[in-house]
Motif scaffolding. Structure first.
Motif, PDB file in Angstrom:
ATOM      1  N   ASP A  53     -10.469   6.537 -11.040  1.00 11.03           N
ATOM      2  CA  ASP A  53     -10.889   7.766 -10.365  1.00 11.03           C
ATOM      3  C   ASP A  53     -10.024   8.929 -10.840  1.00 11.03           C
ATOM      4  OD1 ASP A  53     -11.619   9.807  -8.707  1.00 11.03           O
ATOM      5  OD2 ASP A  53     -11.380   8.687  -6.834  1.00 11.03           O
ATOM      6  N   PRO A  54     -10.593   9.855 -11.651  1.00 11.38           N
ATOM      7  CA  PRO A  54      -9.774  10.958 -12.171  1.00 11.38           C
ATOM      8  C   PRO A  54      -9.385  11.993 -11.121  1.00 11.38           C
ATOM      9  CG  PRO A  54     -12.075  11.250 -12.798  1.00 11.38           C
ATOM     10  CD  PRO A  54     -11.974   9.909 -12.144  1.00 11.38           C
ATOM     11  N   SER A  55     -10.001  11.929  -9.936  1.00  8.72           N
ATOM     12  CA  SER A  55      -9.670  12.898  -8.891  1.00  8.72           C
ATOM     13  C   SER A  55      -8.368  12.553  -8.181  1.00  8.72           C
ATOM     14  CB  SER A  55     -10.803  12.976  -7.866  1.00  8.72           C
ATOM     15  OG  SER A  55     -10.904  11.771  -7.112  1.00  8.72           O
ATOM     16  N   ILE A  56      -7.861  11.347  -8.393  1.00  7.77           N
ATOM     17  CA  ILE A  56      -6.613  10.906  -7.767  1.00  7.77           C
ATOM     18  C   ILE A  56      -5.475  11.080  -8.758  1.00  7.77           C
ATOM     19  CG2 ILE A  56      -5.386   8.933  -6.779  1.00  7.77           C
ATOM     20  CD1 ILE A  56      -8.050   7.803  -5.913  1.00  7.77           C
ATOM     21  N   THR A  57      -4.414  11.749  -8.344  1.00 10.68           N
ATOM     22  CA  THR A  57      -3.273  11.901  -9.238  1.00 10.68           C
ATOM     23  C   THR A  57      -2.580  10.552  -9.412  1.00 10.68           C
ATOM     24  OG1 THR A  57      -1.643  12.360  -7.499  1.00 10.68           O
ATOM     25  CG2 THR A  57      -2.935  14.240  -8.346  1.00 10.68           C
ATOM     26  N   ARG A  58      -1.818  10.456 -10.485  1.00 12.44           N
ATOM     27  CA  ARG A  58      -1.126   9.185 -10.733  1.00 12.44           C
ATOM     28  C   ARG A  58      -0.082   8.910  -9.645  1.00 12.44           C
ATOM     29  NH1 ARG A  58      -4.351   6.159 -12.289  1.00 12.44           N
ATOM     30  NH2 ARG A  58      -5.629   7.787 -11.359  1.00 12.44           N
ATOM     31  N   ALA A  59       0.526   9.944  -9.134  1.00 11.71           N
ATOM     32  CA  ALA A  59       1.484   9.745  -8.039  1.00 11.71           C
ATOM     33  C   ALA A  59       0.773   9.230  -6.798  1.00 11.71           C
ATOM     34  CB  ALA A  59       2.213  11.042  -7.727  1.00 11.71           C
ATOM     35  N   GLU A  60      -0.417   9.754  -6.518  1.00  8.15           N
ATOM     36  CA  GLU A  60      -1.192   9.286  -5.371  1.00  8.15           C
ATOM     37  C   GLU A  60      -1.616   7.832  -5.556  1.00  8.15           C
ATOM     38  OE1 GLU A  60      -3.311  13.456  -3.901  1.00  8.15           O
ATOM     39  OE2 GLU A  60      -4.235  12.255  -5.495  1.00  8.15           O
ATOM     40  N   MET A  61      -2.004   7.485  -6.786  1.00  8.18           N
ATOM     41  CA  MET A  61      -2.391   6.109  -7.055  1.00  8.18           C
ATOM     42  C   MET A  61      -1.217   5.164  -6.842  1.00  8.18           C
ATOM     43  SD  MET A  61      -4.456   3.719  -7.786  1.00  8.18           S
ATOM     44  CE  MET A  61      -5.949   4.644  -8.148  1.00  8.18           C
ATOM     45  N   ALA A  62      -0.040   5.538  -7.318  1.00  9.80           N
ATOM     46  CA  ALA A  62       1.141   4.696  -7.136  1.00  9.80           C
ATOM     47  C   ALA A  62       1.436   4.496  -5.653  1.00  9.80           C
ATOM     48  CB  ALA A  62       2.342   5.313  -7.842  1.00  9.80           C
ATOM     49  N   ALA A  63       1.347   5.568  -4.867  1.00 11.75           N
ATOM     50  CA  ALA A  63       1.608   5.457  -3.427  1.00 11.75           C
ATOM     51  C   ALA A  63       0.567   4.569  -2.749  1.00 11.75           C
ATOM     52  CB  ALA A  63       1.613   6.846  -2.798  1.00 11.75           C
ATOM     53  N   GLN A  64      -0.705   4.723  -3.148  1.00 13.66           N
ATOM     54  CA  GLN A  64      -1.761   3.906  -2.559  1.00 13.66           C
ATOM     55  C   GLN A  64      -1.559   2.432  -2.883  1.00 13.66           C
ATOM     56  OE1 GLN A  64      -5.780   5.195  -3.361  1.00 13.66           O
ATOM     57  NE2 GLN A  64      -6.676   3.249  -2.712  1.00 13.66           N
ATOM     58  N   ARG A  65      -1.193   2.151  -4.118  1.00 13.23           N
ATOM     59  CA  ARG A  65      -1.029   0.761  -4.517  1.00 13.23           C
ATOM     60  C   ARG A  65       0.174   0.114  -3.825  1.00 13.23           C
ATOM     61  NH1 ARG A  65      -2.361  -1.022 -10.443  1.00 13.23           N
ATOM     62  NH2 ARG A  65      -2.770  -2.898  -9.205  1.00 13.23           N
ATOM     63  N   ARG A  66       1.183   0.901  -3.563  1.00 13.54           N
ATOM     64  CA  ARG A  66       2.325   0.379  -2.807  1.00 13.54           C
ATOM     65  C   ARG A  66       1.878  -0.033  -1.400  1.00 13.54           C
ATOM     66  NH1 ARG A  66       8.377   1.843  -2.594  1.00 13.54           N
ATOM     67  NH2 ARG A  66       7.943   2.673  -4.668  1.00 13.54           N
ATOM     68  N   GLU A  67       1.112   0.821  -0.745  1.00  7.38           N
ATOM     69  CA  GLU A  67       0.625   0.504   0.594  1.00  7.38           C
ATOM     70  C   GLU A  67      -0.304  -0.700   0.575  1.00  7.38           C
ATOM     71  OE1 GLU A  67       1.634   1.755   3.528  1.00  7.38           O
ATOM     72  OE2 GLU A  67       3.121   2.707   2.234  1.00  7.38           O
ATOM     73  N   GLU A  68      -1.146  -0.777  -0.443  1.00  4.03           N
ATOM     74  CA  GLU A  68      -2.039  -1.930  -0.555  1.00  4.03           C
ATOM     75  C   GLU A  68      -1.252  -3.229  -0.711  1.00  4.03           C
ATOM     76  OE1 GLU A  68      -5.800   0.427  -2.687  1.00  4.03           O
ATOM     77  OE2 GLU A  68      -4.397  -0.756  -3.900  1.00  4.03           O
ATOM     78  N   GLN A  69      -0.185  -3.186  -1.512  1.00  9.39           N
ATOM     79  CA  GLN A  69       0.609  -4.399  -1.702  1.00  9.39           C
ATOM     80  C   GLN A  69       1.323  -4.810  -0.422  1.00  9.39           C
ATOM     81  OE1 GLN A  69       1.285  -6.704  -4.818  1.00  9.39           O
ATOM     82  NE2 GLN A  69       1.191  -7.503  -2.733  1.00  9.39           N
ATOM     83  N   LEU A  70       1.797  -3.858   0.336  1.00 12.05           N
ATOM     84  CA  LEU A  70       2.437  -4.183   1.610  1.00 12.05           C
ATOM     85  C   LEU A  70       1.449  -4.836   2.573  1.00 12.05           C
ATOM     86  CD1 LEU A  70       4.638  -0.988   2.097  1.00 12.05           C
ATOM     87  CD2 LEU A  70       5.447  -3.292   1.539  1.00 12.05           C
ATOM     88  N   LYS A  71       0.219  -4.331   2.608  1.00 12.92           N
ATOM     89  CA  LYS A  71      -0.806  -4.934   3.467  1.00 12.92           C
ATOM     90  C   LYS A  71      -1.142  -6.340   2.987  1.00 12.92           C
ATOM     91  CE  LYS A  71      -2.947  -0.542   4.836  1.00 12.92           C
ATOM     92  NZ  LYS A  71      -4.157   0.306   4.723  1.00 12.92           N
ATOM     93  N   ALA A  72      -1.284  -6.507   1.677  1.00 14.64           N
ATOM     94  CA  ALA A  72      -1.597  -7.825   1.125  1.00 14.64           C
ATOM     95  C   ALA A  72      -0.484  -8.821   1.423  1.00 14.64           C
ATOM     96  CB  ALA A  72      -1.833  -7.720  -0.382  1.00 14.64           C
ATOM     97  N   ALA A  73       0.753  -8.373   1.319  1.00 17.67           N
ATOM     98  CA  ALA A  73       1.891  -9.254   1.608  1.00 17.67           C
ATOM     99  C   ALA A  73       1.857  -9.720   3.055  1.00 17.67           C
ATOM    100  CB  ALA A  73       3.198  -8.531   1.303  1.00 17.67           C
ATOM    101  N   SER A  74       1.553  -8.823   3.964  1.00 18.08           N
ATOM    102  CA  SER A  74       1.546  -9.187   5.382  1.00 18.08           C
ATOM    103  C   SER A  74       0.472 -10.226   5.682  1.00 18.08           C
ATOM    104  CB  SER A  74       1.344  -7.947   6.251  1.00 18.08           C
ATOM    105  OG  SER A  74       0.032  -7.416   6.103  1.00 18.08           O
ATOM    106  N   VAL A  75      -0.634 -10.191   4.941  1.00 15.75           N
ATOM    107  CA  VAL A  75      -1.717 -11.153   5.147  1.00 15.75           C
ATOM    108  C   VAL A  75      -1.241 -12.585   4.916  1.00 15.75           C
ATOM    109  CG1 VAL A  75      -3.912 -11.972   4.184  1.00 15.75           C
ATOM    110  CG2 VAL A  75      -3.590  -9.543   4.657  1.00 15.75           C
ATOM    111  N   VAL A  76      -0.331 -12.765   3.949  1.00 13.51           N
ATOM    112  CA  VAL A  76       0.128 -14.119   3.602  1.00 13.51           C
ATOM    113  C   VAL A  76       1.535 -14.399   4.120  1.00 13.51           C
ATOM    114  CG1 VAL A  76      -1.407 -14.349   1.625  1.00 13.51           C
ATOM    115  CG2 VAL A  76       0.873 -13.357   1.296  1.00 13.51           C
ATOM    116  N   GLY A  77       2.015 -13.586   5.044  1.00 14.21           N
ATOM    117  CA  GLY A  77       3.264 -13.885   5.728  1.00 14.21           C
ATOM    118  C   GLY A  77       4.523 -13.436   5.033  1.00 14.21           C
TER     119      GLY A  77
END
Length: 240
Positions: A53-77
């Motif tokens: 998605d070119p409308s998302i800055t690379r800094a925004e993408m990095a922040a989003q992916r960090r949050e996604e990984q934290l959520k994914a981690a919590s799913v598996v304990g």
């Protein structure tokens, strides 16, 4: 060889990108955390080159992916996730990277480290992403000799008070089959939930569950698990 022994109570997973850990080992992690094994993640890059998605800055993408990984981690304990913040797609096996992984090893003091293959597989372009192979090689170097050697990266002791630590074993992700195959049949749904948490990377993949089930079925068969079971495979190295 069994996948969990009484002394294996701390596992550190080191991967290149947010979501690599969930593609490779989330089913095993869900099983281990349910059995009382403490697991932590070390994610090397910030994942800013992911998505289209070119409308998302690379800094925004990095922040989003960090949050996604934290959520994914919590799913598996998993409660502890360290992000090293290296730029996505530009990773090299530097002394700085070896030091930073060694730091996490000395902080968490795992008995087992899980990481990616440091050798390019000519049969798998996706599996041989240069960030993956660099992460694997740097992690191998961090396990031996760096993390256990008080004279490697001396600033970790002098400035941070981090004593050397010897890791007992490395488990390398081996989707083509390895020494150990962990039965993830009962935790496959949690693996998929962790993958779906990476919305920026998986929301458009309508066939993802079918692909992951086929992949896990093939790994189970390669590991001689009974028909109908699902697995994740690893090559195991004794690093004591």
């Amino acid at each position: 060889m069994t996948d969990v022994t009484p002394e294996q109570t701390r596992v550190l997973v080191v991967t290149a990108h947010p979501d690599d850990v969930d593609y490779g080992v989330a089913g095993s992690i869900a099983r281990w955390t349910a059995e009382g094994i403490e697991v932590a993640y070390c994610i090397v890059t910030d994942g800013d080159a992911g998505g289209s998605d070119p409308s998302i800055t690379r800094a925004e993408m990095a922040a989003q992916r960090r949050e996604e990984q934290l959520k994914a981690a919590s799913v598996v304990g998993v409660r502890q996730v360290e992000f090293l913040g290296y730029p996505d797609g530009r990773l090299t096996v530097s002394l700085e990277l070896r030091r930073d992984i060694s730091r996490v090893i000395r902080q968490f003091r795992p008995t087992r480290v899980i990481t990616q293959n440091p050798i390019r597989d000519l049969r798998s372009m996706y599996g041989s992403h240069p960030d993956h192979t660099a992460t694997g090689e740097a992690t191998f170097c961090a396990v031996y000799p760096d993390a256990r050697n008080e004279f490697a990266h001396p600033e970790l002791v002098a400035a941070e008070g981090l004593a050397p630590h010897t890791v007992s074993e490395i488990w390398m992700l081996a989707p083509g089959g390895g020494d150990v195959t962990v039965d993830i049949t009962d935790t496959f749904d949690r693996k998929m939930a962790a993958l779906w948490a990476h919305v920026s990377q998986t929301a458009h993949l309508t066939d993802l569950e079918d692909r992951m089930r086929a992949w896990a079925t093939a790994q189970a068969a390669a590991g001689n698990l009974p028909a109908g079971r699902l697995g994740e495979s690893f090559v195991v190295l004794d690093t004591r």
